[in-house]
Each structure stands twice: as structure tokens, then as C-alpha cells.
Design a protein around this motif. Structure first.
Motif, PDB file in Angstrom:
ATOM      1  N   PRO A  34      -1.350   3.064  -7.128  1.00  0.00           N
ATOM      2  CA  PRO A  34      -2.130   1.834  -7.024  1.00  0.00           C
ATOM      3  C   PRO A  34      -1.496   0.804  -6.083  1.00  0.00           C
ATOM      4  CG  PRO A  34      -1.865   2.481  -9.316  1.00  0.00           C
ATOM      5  CD  PRO A  34      -0.984   3.387  -8.519  1.00  0.00           C
ATOM      6  N   ALA A  35      -2.340   0.120  -5.316  1.00  0.00           N
ATOM      7  CA  ALA A  35      -1.858  -0.973  -4.469  1.00  0.00           C
ATOM      8  C   ALA A  35      -1.311  -2.084  -5.368  1.00  0.00           C
ATOM      9  CB  ALA A  35      -3.003  -1.517  -3.619  1.00  0.00           C
ATOM     10  N   ILE A  36      -0.367  -2.849  -4.835  1.00  0.00           N
ATOM     11  CA  ILE A  36       0.245  -3.937  -5.601  1.00  0.00           C
ATOM     12  C   ILE A  36       0.061  -5.230  -4.806  1.00  0.00           C
ATOM     13  CG2 ILE A  36       2.423  -4.834  -6.541  1.00  0.00           C
ATOM     14  CD1 ILE A  36       3.388  -1.825  -6.475  1.00  0.00           C
ATOM     15  N   VAL A  37      -0.432  -6.247  -5.461  1.00  0.00           N
ATOM     16  CA  VAL A  37      -0.589  -7.543  -4.796  1.00  0.00           C
ATOM     17  C   VAL A  37       0.529  -8.459  -5.283  1.00  0.00           C
ATOM     18  CG1 VAL A  37      -2.085  -9.537  -4.438  1.00  0.00           C
ATOM     19  CG2 VAL A  37      -3.096  -7.250  -4.680  1.00  0.00           C
ATOM     20  N   SER A  38       1.269  -9.009  -4.335  1.00  0.00           N
ATOM     21  CA  SER A  38       2.415  -9.848  -4.723  1.00  0.00           C
ATOM     22  C   SER A  38       2.297 -11.261  -4.163  1.00  0.00           C
ATOM     23  CB  SER A  38       3.720  -9.220  -4.220  1.00  0.00           C
ATOM     24  OG  SER A  38       4.825  -9.956  -4.705  1.00  0.00           O
ATOM     25  N   THR A  39       2.777 -12.201  -4.947  1.00  0.00           N
ATOM     26  CA  THR A  39       3.011 -13.555  -4.448  1.00  0.00           C
ATOM     27  C   THR A  39       4.477 -13.632  -4.013  1.00  0.00           C
ATOM     28  OG1 THR A  39       3.537 -14.223  -6.692  1.00  0.00           O
ATOM     29  CG2 THR A  39       1.279 -14.620  -5.954  1.00  0.00           C
ATOM     30  N   VAL A  40       4.900 -14.811  -3.616  1.00  0.00           N
ATOM     31  CA  VAL A  40       6.293 -15.002  -3.205  1.00  0.00           C
ATOM     32  C   VAL A  40       7.144 -15.140  -4.469  1.00  0.00           C
ATOM     33  CG1 VAL A  40       7.856 -16.455  -1.865  1.00  0.00           C
ATOM     34  CG2 VAL A  40       5.473 -16.176  -1.130  1.00  0.00           C
ATOM     35  N   LEU A  94       0.857  -1.185   0.000  1.00  0.00           N
ATOM     36  CA  LEU A  94       0.000   0.000   0.000  1.00  0.00           C
ATOM     37  C   LEU A  94       0.896   1.239   0.000  1.00  0.00           C
ATOM     38  CD1 LEU A  94      -2.519  -1.261   2.752  1.00  0.00           C
ATOM     39  CD2 LEU A  94      -2.791  -1.397   0.256  1.00  0.00           C
ATOM     40  N   PRO A  95       1.173   1.819  -1.172  1.00  0.00           N
ATOM     41  CA  PRO A  95       2.072   2.980  -1.235  1.00  0.00           C
ATOM     42  C   PRO A  95       1.308   4.257  -0.853  1.00  0.00           C
ATOM     43  CG  PRO A  95       1.855   1.878  -3.401  1.00  0.00           C
ATOM     44  CD  PRO A  95       0.723   1.423  -2.528  1.00  0.00           C
ATOM     45  N   ARG A 134      -9.969  -7.549  -1.221  1.00  0.00           N
ATOM     46  CA  ARG A 134     -10.689  -6.729  -0.255  1.00  0.00           C
ATOM     47  C   ARG A 134      -9.753  -5.688   0.407  1.00  0.00           C
ATOM     48  NH1 ARG A 134     -14.803  -8.459   4.332  1.00  0.00           N
ATOM     49  NH2 ARG A 134     -14.858  -6.458   5.377  1.00  0.00           N
ATOM     50  N   ILE A 135      -8.537  -6.094   0.655  1.00  0.00           N
ATOM     51  CA  ILE A 135      -7.568  -5.158   1.255  1.00  0.00           C
ATOM     52  C   ILE A 135      -7.300  -4.021   0.257  1.00  0.00           C
ATOM     53  CG2 ILE A 135      -5.207  -4.929   2.161  1.00  0.00           C
ATOM     54  CD1 ILE A 135      -7.061  -6.665   3.913  1.00  0.00           C
ATOM     55  N   VAL A 136      -7.124  -4.369  -1.001  1.00  0.00           N
ATOM     56  CA  VAL A 136      -6.880  -3.356  -2.039  1.00  0.00           C
ATOM     57  C   VAL A 136      -8.058  -2.381  -2.094  1.00  0.00           C
ATOM     58  CG1 VAL A 136      -6.599  -2.968  -4.522  1.00  0.00           C
ATOM     59  CG2 VAL A 136      -5.414  -4.888  -3.416  1.00  0.00           C
ATOM     60  N   GLU A 137      -9.250  -2.934  -2.183  1.00  0.00           N
ATOM     61  CA  GLU A 137     -10.476  -2.122  -2.288  1.00  0.00           C
ATOM     62  C   GLU A 137     -10.626  -1.164  -1.100  1.00  0.00           C
ATOM     63  OE1 GLU A 137     -14.643  -4.009  -2.249  1.00  0.00           O
ATOM     64  OE2 GLU A 137     -13.479  -4.997  -3.835  1.00  0.00           O
TER      65      GLU A 137
END
Ligand code: PMV
Length: 330
Positions: free
Chosen positions: A315-321, A185-186, A303-306
Motif C-alpha cells: 500500500p502507498a503511504i501518505v506522510s506529513t513532515v 509508492l513502494p 489522487r496520487i495514491v489512487e
């Protein structure tokens, strides 16, 4: 044989940031960037540093007789990189000069671990451009000279960097926990006002809580590692929360105090506590900057992004490992 432009060797490397779940905060009295605390971290797939390195002979005609570093199109003060390049020359027994160009696909120096991926990619590309090969542990020790957390970014998956150690080790491959998500979350795109190096030193020199942090950190690192091995998100998130907040306690109590947080950072921390009380699995961590990173799972990441996108700077970034550093000739 050098090319017509004086280039002797070239290599391209890609590395991903290493996000500490249990934090490295404080340097040992000896050596360069030897940690005073054990850290346990995850490599983030969604962010990357790409670096191309060319090597040149010192007497290559018109060229400047020093290393050149360009980051996101801006030439850096090469003196900052001198000891790093010197260490690589020494390790690889060469006297060549390095010319590097790096691009981050995320905000640089804003607490998104750009130095971790940046120096891991730089070390790997330098060694590659020299036509050399180092085992990951030797590469980790070299990357560490540029930035401590880069020692971990050399590896993918989950890593541990032991207090007092020159190199990190891999605990698990990137396939270990397919359901884990880190939501970045920047809250600000601005560069951090104080480097982590200066901040760590100020904490060590002036915070009355620093000795307690050092004493406390090993237990938290062990707890995080056990949680990673068990793929237990709640246990990991709880220990991660303790680690980053105790790290910040040393910053808040320094003279003068170090406060990287912005109002949005705190708003997110408070809202996440509310979400957890409602049964949403989401635990945050922060580093030397105002950005918040959230450990959650595949189902809950959207849901966290929203929830938080409206107050973010980007924009929020969703990352995997993510994987470890990769090098290719170019
Ligand atoms: O190695 P540096 O200078 O990027 O310092 C890293 C410090 C933290 O990001 C706050 C913690 C960590 O373990 O990555």
C-alpha cells in the motif's frame, strides 16, 4: 546496580526517516561518512524505527562478550556495527556492551531510508541507556557514523547537511509546511542489491560524470533550501527532480552500471510528468532503491495514491513532515 539479568541501563527511541530533497551522494576523502555534497531533507512522519537498547558490563556471566543487534527479529552480524558502537563508547567514556532490538514499520533496506531512522534511533537509545545526554548536533554526528543520512534523521522538520560537515542542522520545525505531503509508492518490498555505500564509491571511482555531479550539487541544494523556506512546492519539486536524476546519471554511467529502477518506477515517473502537464502538483524523487516518493499537497495526495496503487507491491503511504528522534527510559 545491574538488574538480575545483567542489564545496567535501558532506553527506547523512536526516529523517522530523512528523505533527501537534494541528495547526499558521495563521501569526502577524510573521516567516516562525511558528505561530498550538501543535502537538504525532510523528516517523514508516517514511517518509524523503534529501538530498545540495554547496556551490559563485559563480565556479565554467561552472556556473549560482544554487542548484539537484532533488526526486525533477525540477529545481525555485529561486526558491521562495531565502529559505530566503539565511537559511542569513546564519546561517552564507557566500556559497556550494547544489546539492541529494532523494529521498522516499513520495508528495510529497500530504499526507504531505514538506515537513516535506524541509526538515529540506535544512537539516541545507546546514549539514553548510558544515562547520558547529548545535544542534537553531537547526536547527529554520532548517528552519522552508522549511516550518513542518519545525521539528518536526528532532527524533525527540514534539515541541511553541509558538504564536509560532521552533523546536520535543522532548517525548520515540522510545523513549517502543514500542507506538504510525501506519498511513498513502494514498487518492491525486496532488499536493495547494492548498499548505498558501495554504490557511492563505485560512482566516485568509475563514473566520468561524478566530478560534474559534485560541482553541480551545491547549486541544487541552495535552490531546494530557498524553495523550502518559501514553501514553494513547484520550485522545490523541480529542483528535487534535477537532484535525483543527476544522482542517478552517475549510477547509470558507472562501471558496471547501477540500475536500482524497476519498470514500475519508470512508469510512475512518466505518468507523473503527464499529471504535471495537466496541472497536478506532484514531483518525484528516488534513492538507492526502486521506490518512488512524490512531493505533493494535501488536496492531491489521495489522487496520487489512487492512480498508482494498482501497480504497487504494497500500500502507498501518505506522510506529513515528521518530528526528530525521541528517547524514553524503559
Ligand atoms: O546514508 P546512506 O548510506 O543511507 O545514503 C543515503 C543516500 C541517499 O538516500 C540516496 C541520498 C540521501 O541523501 O539520503
Amino acid at each position: 546496580m545491574p538488574d538480575t539479568d545483567g542489564t545496567i541501563g535501558t532506553a527506547h527511541a523512536v526516529a523517522h526517516p530523512s528523505l533527501a530533497i537534494a541528495k547526499y551522494w558521495g563521501k569526502a576523502d577524510r573521516g567516516i561518512n562525511i558528505p561530498a555534497t550538501t543535502s537538504v531533507a525532510v523528516t517523514l512522519e508516517a514511517l518509524r524505527s523503534r529501538t530498545t537498547v540495554r547496556t551490559r558490563a563485559r563480565d556479565a556471566g554467561q552472556r556473549r562478550e560482544h554487542d548484539i543487534v537484532t533488526l526486525d527479529g533477525v540477529e545481525q552480524d555485529s561486526r558491521r556495527f562495531r565502529s559505530f558502537f566503539d565511537r559511542i563508547r569513546e564519546r561517552m567514556s564507557v566500556s559497556l556492551l550494547f544489546e539492541s532490538e529494532s523494529l521498522n514499520d516499513f520495508p528495510t533496506a529497500a530504499g526507504l531510508a531505514s538506515s537513516a531512522s535506524g541509526f538515529a534511533a540506535l544512537a539516541a537509545a545507546c546514549v539514553g541507556a548510558l544515562g547520558g545526554q547529548l545535544d542534537p548536533s553531537a547526536l547527529s554526528a554520532l548517528a552519522r557514523i552508522g549511516s550518513g543520512s542518519a545525521a539528518r534523521s536526528v532532527f524533525g522538520g527540514f534539515t541541511r547537511w553541509e558538504a564536509g560537515a560532521e552533523a546536520a542542522v535543522q532548517l525548520q520545525y515540522e510545523t513549517w509546511w502543514p500542507d506538504l505531503r510525501v506519498v511513498i509508492l513502494p514498487v518492491s518490498g525486496a532488499a536493495k542489491p547494492l548498499s548505498s555505500r558501495d554504490a557511492m564509491n563505485r560512482c566516485r571511482d568509475t563514473s566520468p560524470y561524478f566530478p560534474a555531479w559534485i560541482e553541480d550539487a551545491p547549486g541544487l541544494a541552495a535552490e531546494v533550501e530557498a524553495a523550502v523556506q518559501a514553501r514553494d512546492l513547484e520550485r522545490m519539486g523541480t529542483a528535487a527532480g534535477q537532484s535525483y536524476l543527476r544522482m542517478f546519471a552517475t549510477m547509470f554511467s558507472s562501471i558496471p552500471p547501477i540500475i536500482y529502477w524497476l519498470p514500475e518506477s519508470l512508469a510512475i515517473i512518466r505518468e507523473l510528468a503527464t499529471l504535471r502537464a495537466q496541472g497536478i502538483p506532484a514531483w518525484e524523487t528516488m534513492d538507492a532503491g526502486p521506490q518512488v516518493k512524490v512531493f505533493t499537497d494535501r488536496d492531491n495526495a489521495p489522487r496520487i495514491v489512487e492512480t498508482f496503487q494498482p501497480i504497487l507491491a504494497e500500500p502507498a503511504i501518505v506522510s506529513t513532515v515528521g518530528p526528530g528522534v525521541t528517547v524514553s527510559p524503559r
